[in-house]
Design a protein around this motif. Structure first.
Motif, PDB file in Angstrom:
ATOM      1  N   GLU A  82       9.865 -18.007   2.257  1.00 15.57           N
ATOM      2  CA  GLU A  82       9.892 -17.011   3.332  1.00 15.57           C
ATOM      3  C   GLU A  82      10.023 -15.583   2.792  1.00 15.57           C
ATOM      4  O   GLU A  82      10.079 -14.637   3.564  1.00 15.57           O
ATOM      5  CB  GLU A  82      11.061 -17.291   4.283  1.00 15.57           C
ATOM      6  CG  GLU A  82      10.909 -18.552   5.109  1.00 15.57           C
ATOM      7  CD  GLU A  82      12.129 -18.803   5.994  1.00 15.57           C
ATOM      8  OE1 GLU A  82      12.770 -17.824   6.427  1.00 15.57           O
ATOM      9  OE2 GLU A  82      12.438 -19.989   6.221  1.00 15.57           O
ATOM     10  N   GLY A  83      10.113 -15.434   1.455  1.00 13.85           N
ATOM     11  CA  GLY A  83      10.184 -14.096   0.864  1.00 13.85           C
ATOM     12  C   GLY A  83      11.582 -13.637   0.501  1.00 13.85           C
ATOM     13  O   GLY A  83      11.775 -12.490   0.102  1.00 13.85           O
ATOM     14  N   TYR A  84      12.551 -14.515   0.631  1.00 16.71           N
ATOM     15  CA  TYR A  84      13.928 -14.162   0.291  1.00 16.71           C
ATOM     16  C   TYR A  84      14.183 -14.343  -1.201  1.00 16.71           C
ATOM     17  O   TYR A  84      13.528 -15.140  -1.869  1.00 16.71           O
ATOM     18  CB  TYR A  84      14.927 -15.033   1.064  1.00 16.71           C
ATOM     19  CG  TYR A  84      15.032 -14.677   2.522  1.00 16.71           C
ATOM     20  CD1 TYR A  84      15.851 -13.636   2.949  1.00 16.71           C
ATOM     21  CD2 TYR A  84      14.307 -15.385   3.478  1.00 16.71           C
ATOM     22  CE1 TYR A  84      15.949 -13.312   4.297  1.00 16.71           C
ATOM     23  CE2 TYR A  84      14.390 -15.067   4.817  1.00 16.71           C
ATOM     24  CZ  TYR A  84      15.215 -14.022   5.221  1.00 16.71           C
ATOM     25  OH  TYR A  84      15.303 -13.701   6.542  1.00 16.71           O
ATOM     26  N   THR A  85      15.166 -13.609  -1.685  1.00 21.74           N
ATOM     27  CA  THR A  85      15.693 -13.810  -3.027  1.00 21.74           C
ATOM     28  C   THR A  85      17.022 -14.530  -2.849  1.00 21.74           C
ATOM     29  O   THR A  85      17.819 -14.154  -1.988  1.00 21.74           O
ATOM     30  CB  THR A  85      15.913 -12.453  -3.739  1.00 21.74           C
ATOM     31  OG1 THR A  85      14.651 -11.783  -3.826  1.00 21.74           O
ATOM     32  CG2 THR A  85      16.498 -12.634  -5.123  1.00 21.74           C
ATOM     33  N   VAL A  86      17.248 -15.571  -3.639  1.00 23.67           N
ATOM     34  CA  VAL A  86      18.483 -16.361  -3.521  1.00 23.67           C
ATOM     35  C   VAL A  86      19.263 -16.235  -4.826  1.00 23.67           C
ATOM     36  O   VAL A  86      18.757 -16.547  -5.898  1.00 23.67           O
ATOM     37  CB  VAL A  86      18.183 -17.847  -3.222  1.00 23.67           C
ATOM     38  CG1 VAL A  86      19.479 -18.645  -3.104  1.00 23.67           C
ATOM     39  CG2 VAL A  86      17.341 -17.981  -1.952  1.00 23.67           C
ATOM     40  N   PHE A  87      20.492 -15.740  -4.707  1.00 22.48           N
ATOM     41  CA  PHE A  87      21.384 -15.582  -5.856  1.00 22.48           C
ATOM     42  C   PHE A  87      22.399 -16.712  -5.794  1.00 22.48           C
ATOM     43  O   PHE A  87      23.168 -16.810  -4.834  1.00 22.48           O
ATOM     44  CB  PHE A  87      22.090 -14.222  -5.787  1.00 22.48           C
ATOM     45  CG  PHE A  87      22.970 -13.929  -6.970  1.00 22.48           C
ATOM     46  CD1 PHE A  87      22.458 -13.305  -8.093  1.00 22.48           C
ATOM     47  CD2 PHE A  87      24.321 -14.266  -6.963  1.00 22.48           C
ATOM     48  CE1 PHE A  87      23.263 -13.024  -9.189  1.00 22.48           C
ATOM     49  CE2 PHE A  87      25.128 -13.992  -8.042  1.00 22.48           C
ATOM     50  CZ  PHE A  87      24.601 -13.370  -9.160  1.00 22.48           C
ATOM     51  N   VAL A  88      22.391 -17.575  -6.809  1.00 22.13           N
ATOM     52  CA  VAL A  88      23.300 -18.723  -6.855  1.00 22.13           C
ATOM     53  C   VAL A  88      24.401 -18.445  -7.875  1.00 22.13           C
ATOM     54  O   VAL A  88      24.131 -18.039  -9.004  1.00 22.13           O
ATOM     55  CB  VAL A  88      22.542 -20.017  -7.242  1.00 22.13           C
ATOM     56  CG1 VAL A  88      23.515 -21.177  -7.409  1.00 22.13           C
ATOM     57  CG2 VAL A  88      21.483 -20.349  -6.197  1.00 22.13           C
ATOM     58  N   ASP A  89      25.633 -18.687  -7.444  1.00 25.62           N
ATOM     59  CA  ASP A  89      26.802 -18.500  -8.312  1.00 25.62           C
ATOM     60  C   ASP A  89      27.613 -19.793  -8.303  1.00 25.62           C
ATOM     61  O   ASP A  89      28.177 -20.161  -7.280  1.00 25.62           O
ATOM     62  CB  ASP A  89      27.651 -17.333  -7.803  1.00 25.62           C
ATOM     63  CG  ASP A  89      28.874 -17.049  -8.665  1.00 25.62           C
ATOM     64  OD1 ASP A  89      28.879 -17.440  -9.851  1.00 25.62           O
ATOM     65  OD2 ASP A  89      29.818 -16.413  -8.154  1.00 25.62           O
ATOM     66  N   ILE A  90      27.639 -20.477  -9.442  1.00 22.19           N
ATOM     67  CA  ILE A  90      28.475 -21.673  -9.584  1.00 22.19           C
ATOM     68  C   ILE A  90      29.737 -21.213 -10.309  1.00 22.19           C
ATOM     69  O   ILE A  90      29.680 -20.687 -11.417  1.00 22.19           O
ATOM     70  CB  ILE A  90      27.771 -22.776 -10.398  1.00 22.19           C
ATOM     71  CG1 ILE A  90      26.401 -23.110  -9.806  1.00 22.19           C
ATOM     72  CG2 ILE A  90      28.659 -24.016 -10.499  1.00 22.19           C
ATOM     73  CD1 ILE A  90      26.420 -23.655  -8.393  1.00 22.19           C
ATOM     74  N   THR A  91      30.858 -21.405  -9.676  1.00 13.60           N
ATOM     75  CA  THR A  91      32.115 -20.853 -10.169  1.00 13.60           C
ATOM     76  C   THR A  91      33.257 -21.828  -9.955  1.00 13.60           C
ATOM     77  O   THR A  91      33.094 -22.862  -9.302  1.00 13.60           O
ATOM     78  CB  THR A  91      32.400 -19.503  -9.461  1.00 13.60           C
ATOM     79  OG1 THR A  91      33.539 -18.889 -10.038  1.00 13.60           O
ATOM     80  CG2 THR A  91      32.625 -19.694  -7.971  1.00 13.60           C
ATOM     81  N   ALA A  92      34.409 -21.503 -10.507  1.00 19.07           N
ATOM     82  CA  ALA A  92      35.625 -22.300 -10.309  1.00 19.07           C
ATOM     83  C   ALA A  92      36.828 -21.378 -10.499  1.00 19.07           C
ATOM     84  O   ALA A  92      36.775 -20.440 -11.303  1.00 19.07           O
ATOM     85  CB  ALA A  92      35.684 -23.453 -11.296  1.00 19.07           C
ATOM     86  N   ASP A  93      37.880 -21.654  -9.769  1.00 24.28           N
ATOM     87  CA  ASP A  93      39.090 -20.821  -9.872  1.00 24.28           C
ATOM     88  C   ASP A  93      39.703 -20.852 -11.265  1.00 24.28           C
ATOM     89  O   ASP A  93      40.315 -19.893 -11.699  1.00 24.28           O
ATOM     90  CB  ASP A  93      40.150 -21.271  -8.853  1.00 24.28           C
ATOM     91  CG  ASP A  93      39.779 -20.909  -7.428  1.00 24.28           C
ATOM     92  OD1 ASP A  93      38.838 -20.109  -7.237  1.00 24.28           O
ATOM     93  OD2 ASP A  93      40.428 -21.430  -6.498  1.00 24.28           O
ATOM     94  N   TRP A  94      39.552 -21.970 -11.974  1.00 24.03           N
ATOM     95  CA  TRP A  94      40.159 -22.110 -13.296  1.00 24.03           C
ATOM     96  C   TRP A  94      39.297 -21.520 -14.410  1.00 24.03           C
ATOM     97  O   TRP A  94      39.678 -21.510 -15.572  1.00 24.03           O
ATOM     98  CB  TRP A  94      40.443 -23.579 -13.601  1.00 24.03           C
ATOM     99  CG  TRP A  94      39.347 -24.504 -13.198  1.00 24.03           C
ATOM    100  CD1 TRP A  94      39.298 -25.267 -12.066  1.00 24.03           C
ATOM    101  CD2 TRP A  94      38.124 -24.770 -13.900  1.00 24.03           C
ATOM    102  NE1 TRP A  94      38.128 -25.988 -12.021  1.00 24.03           N
ATOM    103  CE2 TRP A  94      37.380 -25.697 -13.146  1.00 24.03           C
ATOM    104  CE3 TRP A  94      37.587 -24.315 -15.095  1.00 24.03           C
ATOM    105  CZ2 TRP A  94      36.139 -26.177 -13.529  1.00 24.03           C
ATOM    106  CZ3 TRP A  94      36.341 -24.795 -15.490  1.00 24.03           C
ATOM    107  CH2 TRP A  94      35.637 -25.708 -14.711  1.00 24.03           C
ATOM    108  N   CYS A  95      38.124 -21.009 -14.075  1.00 19.45           N
ATOM    109  CA  CYS A  95      37.166 -20.504 -15.065  1.00 19.45           C
ATOM    110  C   CYS A  95      37.420 -19.024 -15.352  1.00 19.45           C
ATOM    111  O   CYS A  95      37.179 -18.171 -14.495  1.00 19.45           O
ATOM    112  CB  CYS A  95      35.747 -20.719 -14.539  1.00 19.45           C
ATOM    113  SG  CYS A  95      34.466 -19.954 -15.527  1.00 19.45           S
TER     114      CYS A  95
END
Length: 180
Positions: A82-95
């Motif tokens: 659809e023309g969107y840019t998707v920013f994915v963030d894989i994170t954790a509180d202990w990181c």
């Protein structure tokens, strides 16, 4: 300016006036040890640095305006189509590196303003606790740990993997390439 900034500015001014007075007295023939002037000069530089840091002018709460949605890998490709840019963030509180990435990059006002674009969708995968969706996504990516950031978009439908230790430049470049 708040009370602390005003206090620091006054202290900095007094230090500079003291240094100027001591230099003037030394020129007039008074015996003033050079070490005193050097120490006061060093103190003035330190106080000036603190003042500049406190009054950097950046909105440190800017990140609160970002709207993150839970990682849903099946939605990424349709959004990109659809023309969107998707920013994915894989994170954790202990990181610790994840925390450094937030404080030093993704929560900075310049990056927040870039991520706040209407055509950018933000997805976060929280791996603080076991999470099957995050685990499956990471397995498909061939990765096993955090942090992990990837940007998908019309210019990069398969995504651009960002470095583990983010920089403002890497995020901005990734967003620009993914937008196409």
């Amino acid at each position: 300016m708040d009370t602390i900034s005003i206090s620091i500015a006054i202290f900095f001014t007094l230090l500079c006036l003291s240094i100027a007075s001591l230099i003037w007295l030394k020129i007039k023939g008074r015996i003033i040890p050079n070490g005193v002037i050097v120490v006061l000069g060093f103190m003035a530089m330190c106080v000036g640095g603190v003042f500049a840091f406190i009054n950097f002018g950046e909105d440190y709460d800017a990140y609160k305006k970002l709207h993150w949605q839970t990682l849903t890998p099946a939605q990424i490709q349709p959004l990109v189509d659809e023309g969107y840019t998707v920013f994915v963030d894989i994170t954790a509180d202990w990181c610790n590196i994840c925390y450094a990435n937030k404080v030093g990059v993704t929560h900075r006002e310049k990056i927040v303003n870039a991520l706040a674009d209407d055509k950018i969708i933000l997805m976060v995968g929280d791996w603080t606790e076991p999470n099957a969706v995050v685990e499956n996504y990471m397995r498909t990516q061939g990765r096993g740990g955090t942090p992990y950031n990837k940007v998908y978009g019309p210019g990069a439908p398969n995504g651009i993997i960002l470095p583990t230790q983010l920089t403002m430049e890497s995020v901005l470049q990734g967003l620009a390439k993914a937008k196409g």
